[in-house]
Design an enzyme around this catalytic site. Structure first.
Site, PDB file in Angstrom:
ATOM      1  N   SER A 174       0.846  -1.160   0.000  1.00  0.00           N
ATOM      2  CA  SER A 174       0.000   0.000   0.000  1.00  0.00           C
ATOM      3  C   SER A 174       0.898   1.230   0.000  1.00  0.00           C
ATOM      4  O   SER A 174       1.910   1.222  -0.664  1.00  0.00           O
ATOM      5  CB  SER A 174      -0.863  -0.037   1.226  1.00  0.00           C
ATOM      6  OG  SER A 174      -2.104   0.376   0.954  1.00  0.00           O
ATOM      7  N   ASP A 436      -7.472  -5.130  -7.143  1.00  0.00           N
ATOM      8  CA  ASP A 436      -7.153  -4.029  -6.226  1.00  0.00           C
ATOM      9  C   ASP A 436      -7.209  -2.696  -6.977  1.00  0.00           C
ATOM     10  O   ASP A 436      -6.410  -2.465  -7.882  1.00  0.00           O
ATOM     11  CB  ASP A 436      -5.739  -4.247  -5.666  1.00  0.00           C
ATOM     12  CG  ASP A 436      -5.295  -3.088  -4.783  1.00  0.00           C
ATOM     13  OD1 ASP A 436      -6.147  -2.266  -4.389  1.00  0.00           O
ATOM     14  OD2 ASP A 436      -4.080  -3.017  -4.490  1.00  0.00           O
ATOM     15  N   HIS A 461      -6.004  -6.222  -2.625  1.00  0.00           N
ATOM     16  CA  HIS A 461      -4.946  -5.398  -2.060  1.00  0.00           C
ATOM     17  C   HIS A 461      -3.937  -6.210  -1.236  1.00  0.00           C
ATOM     18  O   HIS A 461      -4.309  -6.857  -0.264  1.00  0.00           O
ATOM     19  CB  HIS A 461      -5.625  -4.364  -1.174  1.00  0.00           C
ATOM     20  CG  HIS A 461      -4.834  -3.122  -0.937  1.00  0.00           C
ATOM     21  ND1 HIS A 461      -4.294  -2.379  -1.950  1.00  0.00           N
ATOM     22  CD2 HIS A 461      -4.520  -2.486   0.199  1.00  0.00           C
ATOM     23  CE1 HIS A 461      -3.678  -1.338  -1.430  1.00  0.00           C
ATOM     24  NE2 HIS A 461      -3.796  -1.372  -0.127  1.00  0.00           N
TER      25      HIS A 461
END
Ligand SMILES: *[C@@H]1O[C@H](CO)[C@@H](O)[C@H](O)[C@H]1NC(C)=O
Ligand SMILES: *[C@@H]1O[C@H](CO)[C@@H](O)[C@H](O)[C@H]1NC(C)=O
Ligand SMILES: *[C@@H]1O[C@H](CO)[C@@H](O)[C@H](O)[C@H]1NC(C)=O
Ligand SMILES: *[C@@H]1O[C@H](CO)[C@@H](O)[C@H](O)[C@H]1NC(C)=O
Ligand SMILES: *[C@@H]1O[C@H](CO)[C@@H](O)[C@H](O)[C@H]1NC(C)=O
Length: 494
Positions: A174, A436, A461
Site C-alpha cells: 500500500s 485491487d 490489495h
C-alpha cells in the site's frame, strides 16, 4: 467514524504495513482484515525505540523524538551474516504480529535475514510532536519518512555491527509499497532492493479510476453484467425515492438522522458511504480471510453479488440496503452516520488517540490527493462525490489555504520528486492484484527488466504479503515464488 474517509482506501497492511487495514478508513475504521492470518498467540517481540530527528530537511534543527520499531533476529546468523529485511511502516500502527507471520517472514527464514519493522512517523505510537495541530503536522510527509528510514538503517548498521557490504531489502504494502520503491530512488546507497506491493506511484487529485476498477472487479469475479446492472438499478431507484419517499431510503439504509435535516454535504456523504461499501468489499476481497471475523468471512464479491442478483421480486435498492446493513453490523454501527459535520469535527481533533484518519487526510491534502471520486462511474454510483467535495474537506479540516490550486501544486511536486510512473529505479519488484483498485496508479507492466512488475490476476490489495494459504490461487502462489526468485538473485540462493 465511518464516514467517508474512503479516500483513504488505500491500503492496509497493518504492519505498519498496512495492508491489513488502512488506506481505507471510513466505515471500516478498524480495518477489516486485521493482521496477517494464522497468528495464533505466539510470543511477539517487544517494541524498541529509536531516537529520530524531527526535521531532516534542516540539519541545524536538533530536535528529536522516539520512533517505535520491532526486531526479529531469530533467523539471522551473526557469524555468517545474511541480508537485512525492513518492513516499512505506513498510515497506521505497526502491528508486531507481522514480525512472526506473513510472506516476508517466510522469505526471512529462507534467506536467514535479520528483520526490522519501523513505524511511520505520526502513526501508532510514533509521535514526533505534542499534538496533531496543523502547525505540528508540517513534519509529516513521505520525504521525512524516507529520511527516517535512512537514518534508521545507518544507525542499525552500527548498533548490530553489520558488515560493510550488508544488503538491506525493504518491503511495503500500500502506501509503504510506494515508500519501498522511493527508497531505491532516494537512498540507493543504503537499500539494495525493494519489494513494492500495491503501491501507488502516481499522485493524482482526482482518483476516478478507483471506482472504475471496483466495477471491473465485480464483472471479473462474477463473469457477467448482472451485478453491475443491479447496483446501477439500485442507485437509480434511490435517487428517485429520495425525491418522493425519502423515508423509505432512511429505513432501508438505517440512517442516523432524517434526510429532511440533511445538508448538501450530508447527502454527498451519504452517497459516498453507499459506494464505499463496494470499495471496501472489492479492496479486501477474499484474501487473508483466516484472520477475519468469522461471521463476515463470507462477505466477498461473489456472495454479495449473489445477494444482489437473486430473488428478482425484491427491488434492487432493498437488496443494496441489506448489503449496507451487513457492513454496518460488521463495524458495529447501529445506524449510518452520514453527517458531514460529525466527520469534520472528528478530523479536526488534534489530540493523539486511536484514530489516525487526520494524519492520512493531511498527507492526501498535502502530497497525494488520491480522492476516490464518482466522476468516472456516474451511471453506477451517481455523481455526488466529485473532487470538489474532497478538496472542501481539506479546507474545512486544515484551513482555507488547502484549496484546489494548493493540491494541484502539491501533487505535481510529489510526481516531480519521485518520478510518478516514470520512476527511475533498479532492483524494485512492483506487485499488484487485478482486483485491487490501487493498481490503477501503479506499474503493472515491466518496463525495464531490472524493475519487473508482477500483476496477479484475481487478487485484491496486498494479497501476496499475507501468509500463504491452501486456498490461494495458482497465480498468487506463482507470484510469491517469483518474488522469492528475485530475492535469491539479489542476495544469493538460500
Ligand atoms: C521470529 O519469527 C519466528 C517465526 O514466526 C518466531 O518463531 C520467532 O519467535 C520470532 N522471533 C522473535 C525474536 O520474535
Ligand atoms: C454468510 O454466512 C451466514 C451463515 O451461514 C449467512 O447467514 C449469510 O447470509 C452469509 N452472507 C452472505 C453475504 O452470503
Ligand atoms: C444486523 O444487526 C441487527 C441487530 O442485531 C439484526 O437485527 C440484523 O438482522 C442484522 N442484519 C444483517 C444483514 O446482518
Ligand atoms: C464488534 O463487536 C464484536 C463483539 O463485541 C467484536 O468482537 C468485534 O471485534 C467488533 N468489531 C469491530 C469492527 O469493532
Ligand atoms: C479527541 O480525541 C481524543 C482522543 O481520542 C478524545 O479523548 C477526545 O474526547 C476527542 N475530543 C473531542 C472534542 O472529540
Amino acid at each position: 467514524m465511518r464516514l467517508l474517509l474512503s479516500f483513504l482506501l488505500l491500503f492496509q497492511v497493518l504492519l505498519t504495513v498496512r495492508c491489513g487495514k488502512h488506506f481505507r478508513l471510513g466505515r471500516s475504521k478498524g480495518g477489516n482484515l486485521g493482521g496477517p492470518g494464522g497468528y495464533d498467540g505466539e510470543p511477539l517481540p517487544e517494541p524498541k525505540w529509536f531516537k529520530q530527528k524531527l526535521d531532516h530537511s534542516s540539519p541545524s534543527n536538533l530536535n528529536t523524538w522516539k520512533q517505535r520499531y520491532f526486531v526479529n533476529d531469530s533467523f539471522y546468523d551473526f557469524k555468517d551474516p545474511g541480508p537485512v529485511f525492513l518492513m516499512i511502516g505506513g498510515e497506521g500502527p505497526a502491528d508486531p504480529r507481522w514480525m512472526v507471520k506473513g510472506a516476508w517472514i517466510e522469505y526471512a527464514e529462507m534467506f536467514k535475514a535479520l528483520c526490522f519493522n519501523l513505524e511511520h512517523r505520526y502513526y501508532g505510537e510514533s509521535h514526533p510532536t505534542p499534538d496533531k495541530s496543523t502547525k505540528n503536522l508540517v513534519y509529516l510527509s513521505s520525504s521525512q519518512a524516507l529520511a527516517d528510514l535512512a537514518a534508521f538503517i545507518r544507525s542499525m548498521n552500527n548498533l548490530y555491527k553489520l558488515p560493510k557490504d550488508v544488503k538491506w531489502i525493504v518491503f511495503g504494502g500500500s502506501y509503504p509499497g510506494s515508500l519501498a520503491a522511493w527508497m531505491r530512488v532516494k537512498y540507493p546507497h543504503l537499500v539494495y532492493g525493494a519489494i513494492s506491493t500495491s503501491g501507488p506511484l502516481l499522485a493524482k487529485v482526482n482518483f476516478m479510476e478507483y471506482y472504475r476498477v471496483v466495477v471491473e472487479a465485480l464483472r471479473e469475479k462474477t463473469g457477467n453484467e448482472k451485478c453491475v446492472n443491479q447496483v446501477k438499478a439500485a442507485h437509480a431507484q434511490i435517487t428517485a425515492l429520495m425525491k418522493t419517499h425519502p423515508e423509505i431510503v432512511e429505513a432501508e439504509f438505517r440512517v442516523c438522522k432524517a434526510f429532511s435535516e440533511a445538508s448538501n454535504n450530508d447527502i454527498k456523504n451519504f452517497y459516498n458511504s453507499i459506494a464505499d461499501d463496494f470499495a471496501d468489499l472489492v479492496q479486501y476481497n477474499e484474501d487473508n480471510r483466516i484472520g477475519a471475523d468469522k461471521r463476515y468471512r463470507n462477505v466477498t464479491i461473489n456472495t454479495v453479488c449473489k445477494l444482489l442478483t437473486e430473488k428478482s421480486s425484491i427491488p434492487a435498492y432493498k437488496k443494496l440496503g441489506q448489503f449496507n446493513s451487513i457492513m454496518l453490523n460488521k463495524t458495529n454501527q447501529s445506524c449510518l452516520d452520514y453527517s458531514y459535520d460529525n466527520m469534520i469535527q472528528e478530523l479536526r481533533n488534534v489530540s493523539w488517540g486511536n484514530d489516525e484518519a487526520r494524519q492520512w487526510m493531511y498527507q492526501t491534502c498535502t502530497e497525494f490527493g488520491f480522492y476516490q471520486t464518482s466522476s468516472a462511474e456516474v451511471e453506477i454510483f451517481g455523481n455526488e462525490f466529485t473532487v470538489d467535495f474532497f478538496v472542501q474537506q481539506c479546507q474545512d479540516i486544515f484551513g482555507k489555504k488547502f484549496d484546489m490550486d494548493f493540491l494541484n501544486a502539491a501533487v505535481d511536486w510529489t510526481n516531480n520528486d519521485y518520478g510518478g510512473l516514470d520512476i527511475s529505479a533498479s532492483r524494485v519488484v512492483f506487485v499488484h492484484g487485478s482486483v485491487d483498485p490501487w493498481h490503477a496508479l501503479g506499474l503493472t507492466k515491466t518496463k525495464e527488466n531490472y524493475a519487473p512488475a508482477i500483476y496477479i490476476r484475481g487478487t485484491a490489495h496486498c494479497a501476496n504479503m499475507y501468509p500463504p494459504a491452501d486456498t490461494d490461487s495458482p497465480a498468487l502462489k506463482q507470484a510469491r515464488v517469483e518474488i522469492q526468485q528475485y530475492l535469491a538473485h539479489w542476495v544469493g540462493l538460500p
